[in-house]
Design a protein around this motif. Sequence first.
Motif, PDB file in Angstrom:
ATOM      1  N   ASP A  40       5.624   4.694  -1.687  1.00  0.00           N
ATOM      2  CA  ASP A  40       7.024   4.381  -1.977  1.00  0.00           C
ATOM      3  C   ASP A  40       7.240   2.870  -2.079  1.00  0.00           C
ATOM      4  O   ASP A  40       8.365   2.403  -2.198  1.00  0.00           O
ATOM      5  CB  ASP A  40       7.952   4.984  -0.927  1.00  0.00           C
ATOM      6  CG  ASP A  40       7.654   4.488   0.486  1.00  0.00           C
ATOM      7  OD1 ASP A  40       6.541   3.973   0.727  1.00  0.00           O
ATOM      8  OD2 ASP A  40       8.524   4.650   1.354  1.00  0.00           O
ATOM      9  N   GLY A  41       6.165   2.114  -2.057  1.00  0.00           N
ATOM     10  CA  GLY A  41       6.256   0.662  -2.127  1.00  0.00           C
ATOM     11  C   GLY A  41       6.466   0.172  -3.547  1.00  0.00           C
ATOM     12  O   GLY A  41       6.314   0.921  -4.514  1.00  0.00           O
ATOM     13  N   PRO A  42       6.837  -1.095  -3.688  1.00  0.00           N
ATOM     14  CA  PRO A  42       7.157  -1.659  -5.000  1.00  0.00           C
ATOM     15  C   PRO A  42       6.026  -1.524  -6.021  1.00  0.00           C
ATOM     16  O   PRO A  42       6.268  -1.316  -7.202  1.00  0.00           O
ATOM     17  CB  PRO A  42       7.466  -3.129  -4.718  1.00  0.00           C
ATOM     18  CG  PRO A  42       7.118  -3.375  -3.303  1.00  0.00           C
ATOM     19  CD  PRO A  42       6.951  -2.069  -2.620  1.00  0.00           C
ATOM     20  N   GLU A  43       4.800  -1.610  -5.551  1.00  0.00           N
ATOM     21  CA  GLU A  43       3.644  -1.519  -6.443  1.00  0.00           C
ATOM     22  C   GLU A  43       3.527  -0.141  -7.109  1.00  0.00           C
ATOM     23  O   GLU A  43       2.952  -0.009  -8.187  1.00  0.00           O
ATOM     24  CB  GLU A  43       2.385  -1.815  -5.625  1.00  0.00           C
ATOM     25  CG  GLU A  43       1.119  -1.917  -6.428  1.00  0.00           C
ATOM     26  CD  GLU A  43      -0.069  -2.279  -5.548  1.00  0.00           C
ATOM     27  OE1 GLU A  43      -1.194  -2.099  -6.023  1.00  0.00           O
ATOM     28  OE2 GLU A  43       0.123  -2.735  -4.404  1.00  0.00           O
ATOM     29  N   TYR A  44       4.088   0.888  -6.466  1.00  0.00           N
ATOM     30  CA  TYR A  44       3.932   2.260  -6.958  1.00  0.00           C
ATOM     31  C   TYR A  44       5.231   2.878  -7.475  1.00  0.00           C
ATOM     32  O   TYR A  44       5.256   4.057  -7.817  1.00  0.00           O
ATOM     33  CB  TYR A  44       3.334   3.144  -5.850  1.00  0.00           C
ATOM     34  CG  TYR A  44       1.904   2.764  -5.568  1.00  0.00           C
ATOM     35  CD1 TYR A  44       0.869   3.321  -6.292  1.00  0.00           C
ATOM     36  CD2 TYR A  44       1.605   1.806  -4.599  1.00  0.00           C
ATOM     37  CE1 TYR A  44      -0.435   2.958  -6.064  1.00  0.00           C
ATOM     38  CE2 TYR A  44       0.298   1.424  -4.361  1.00  0.00           C
ATOM     39  CZ  TYR A  44      -0.718   2.004  -5.100  1.00  0.00           C
ATOM     40  OH  TYR A  44      -2.010   1.628  -4.859  1.00  0.00           O
ATOM     41  N   ARG A  45       6.301   2.106  -7.554  1.00  0.00           N
ATOM     42  CA  ARG A  45       7.594   2.649  -7.992  1.00  0.00           C
ATOM     43  C   ARG A  45       7.704   2.807  -9.505  1.00  0.00           C
ATOM     44  O   ARG A  45       8.314   3.763  -9.981  1.00  0.00           O
ATOM     45  CB  ARG A  45       8.731   1.764  -7.495  1.00  0.00           C
ATOM     46  CG  ARG A  45       8.976   1.936  -6.027  1.00  0.00           C
ATOM     47  CD  ARG A  45      10.244   1.219  -5.572  1.00  0.00           C
ATOM     48  NE  ARG A  45      10.191   1.097  -4.126  1.00  0.00           N
ATOM     49  CZ  ARG A  45      10.463   0.015  -3.458  1.00  0.00           C
ATOM     50  NH1 ARG A  45      10.850  -1.071  -4.080  1.00  0.00           N
ATOM     51  NH2 ARG A  45      10.377  -0.010  -2.142  1.00  0.00           N
ATOM     52  N   GLU A  46       7.141   1.863 -10.247  1.00  0.00           N
ATOM     53  CA  GLU A  46       7.295   1.889 -11.704  1.00  0.00           C
ATOM     54  C   GLU A  46       6.710   3.171 -12.287  1.00  0.00           C
ATOM     55  O   GLU A  46       5.580   3.559 -11.975  1.00  0.00           O
ATOM     56  CB  GLU A  46       6.615   0.673 -12.331  1.00  0.00           C
ATOM     57  CG  GLU A  46       6.937   0.533 -13.800  1.00  0.00           C
ATOM     58  CD  GLU A  46       6.418  -0.767 -14.384  1.00  0.00           C
ATOM     59  OE1 GLU A  46       6.075  -0.763 -15.565  1.00  0.00           O
ATOM     60  OE2 GLU A  46       6.353  -1.776 -13.653  1.00  0.00           O
ATOM     61  N   ASP A  47       7.509   3.823 -13.116  1.00  0.00           N
ATOM     62  CA  ASP A  47       7.113   5.074 -13.768  1.00  0.00           C
ATOM     63  C   ASP A  47       6.695   6.144 -12.767  1.00  0.00           C
ATOM     64  O   ASP A  47       5.898   7.025 -13.090  1.00  0.00           O
ATOM     65  CB  ASP A  47       5.983   4.835 -14.779  1.00  0.00           C
ATOM     66  CG  ASP A  47       6.398   3.924 -15.919  1.00  0.00           C
ATOM     67  OD1 ASP A  47       7.575   3.995 -16.336  1.00  0.00           O
ATOM     68  OD2 ASP A  47       5.557   3.131 -16.378  1.00  0.00           O
ATOM     69  N   ASP A  48       7.202   6.063 -11.545  1.00  0.00           N
ATOM     70  CA  ASP A  48       6.894   7.030 -10.482  1.00  0.00           C
ATOM     71  C   ASP A  48       5.394   7.193 -10.275  1.00  0.00           C
ATOM     72  O   ASP A  48       4.878   8.287 -10.071  1.00  0.00           O
ATOM     73  CB  ASP A  48       7.556   8.382 -10.749  1.00  0.00           C
ATOM     74  CG  ASP A  48       7.540   9.284  -9.517  1.00  0.00           C
ATOM     75  OD1 ASP A  48       7.531   8.757  -8.386  1.00  0.00           O
ATOM     76  OD2 ASP A  48       7.502  10.518  -9.690  1.00  0.00           O
ATOM     77  N   TRP A  49       4.683   6.064 -10.339  1.00  0.00           N
ATOM     78  CA  TRP A  49       3.246   6.094 -10.114  1.00  0.00           C
ATOM     79  C   TRP A  49       2.929   6.656  -8.720  1.00  0.00           C
ATOM     80  O   TRP A  49       1.979   7.432  -8.545  1.00  0.00           O
ATOM     81  CB  TRP A  49       2.652   4.690 -10.286  1.00  0.00           C
ATOM     82  CG  TRP A  49       1.150   4.642 -10.266  1.00  0.00           C
ATOM     83  CD1 TRP A  49       0.292   5.640 -10.615  1.00  0.00           C
ATOM     84  CD2 TRP A  49       0.338   3.550  -9.869  1.00  0.00           C
ATOM     85  NE1 TRP A  49      -1.015   5.219 -10.467  1.00  0.00           N
ATOM     86  CE2 TRP A  49      -1.011   3.931 -10.008  1.00  0.00           C
ATOM     87  CE3 TRP A  49       0.619   2.263  -9.426  1.00  0.00           C
ATOM     88  CZ2 TRP A  49      -2.071   3.085  -9.706  1.00  0.00           C
ATOM     89  CZ3 TRP A  49      -0.444   1.417  -9.134  1.00  0.00           C
ATOM     90  CH2 TRP A  49      -1.767   1.832  -9.271  1.00  0.00           C
ATOM     91  N   GLY A  50       3.731   6.299  -7.727  1.00  0.00           N
ATOM     92  CA  GLY A  50       3.533   6.817  -6.375  1.00  0.00           C
ATOM     93  C   GLY A  50       3.649   8.326  -6.331  1.00  0.00           C
ATOM     94  O   GLY A  50       2.868   8.999  -5.655  1.00  0.00           O
TER      95      GLY A  50
END
Length: 126
Positions: A40-50
């Motif tokens: 749920d961190g910023p690195e994984y938010r884009e395009d719901d990568w997380g």
Amino acid sequence: MLADQDQPVVLFALEWCEFSWSVRKLFAAAGIPYRSVDLDGPEYREDDWGGAVRKALARKTGAVTIPQIFVGGQHIGGATETFDAFNDGTLHKMVRQAGIDLKDASVGNAYGFLPAWLHPRKPAAA
């Protein structure tokens, strides 16, 4: 991520999750270095990568809960499985086999790192 020999301990976590915090506290107390993948961190938010990583993780492990912990590419499980593995010495062995010197195996019962609201309450004094 799971095949990185420089970071053989991988914690798939959520930043706000108390169980993830508990595993982090155990690892810190025992001196176990790890890579944290905060879904749920910023690195994984884009395009719901997380979310995509979490779905792939669930397919791989059969577990939908977070955290999920791997050592040397081998799945341990979630927080309770990790605490059990620490308490019975399995985690120590896995970490050493992955090339990590365990700094402190004497941190006591790993379940002591769980949030206080999960610990049994003592009866109030009369």
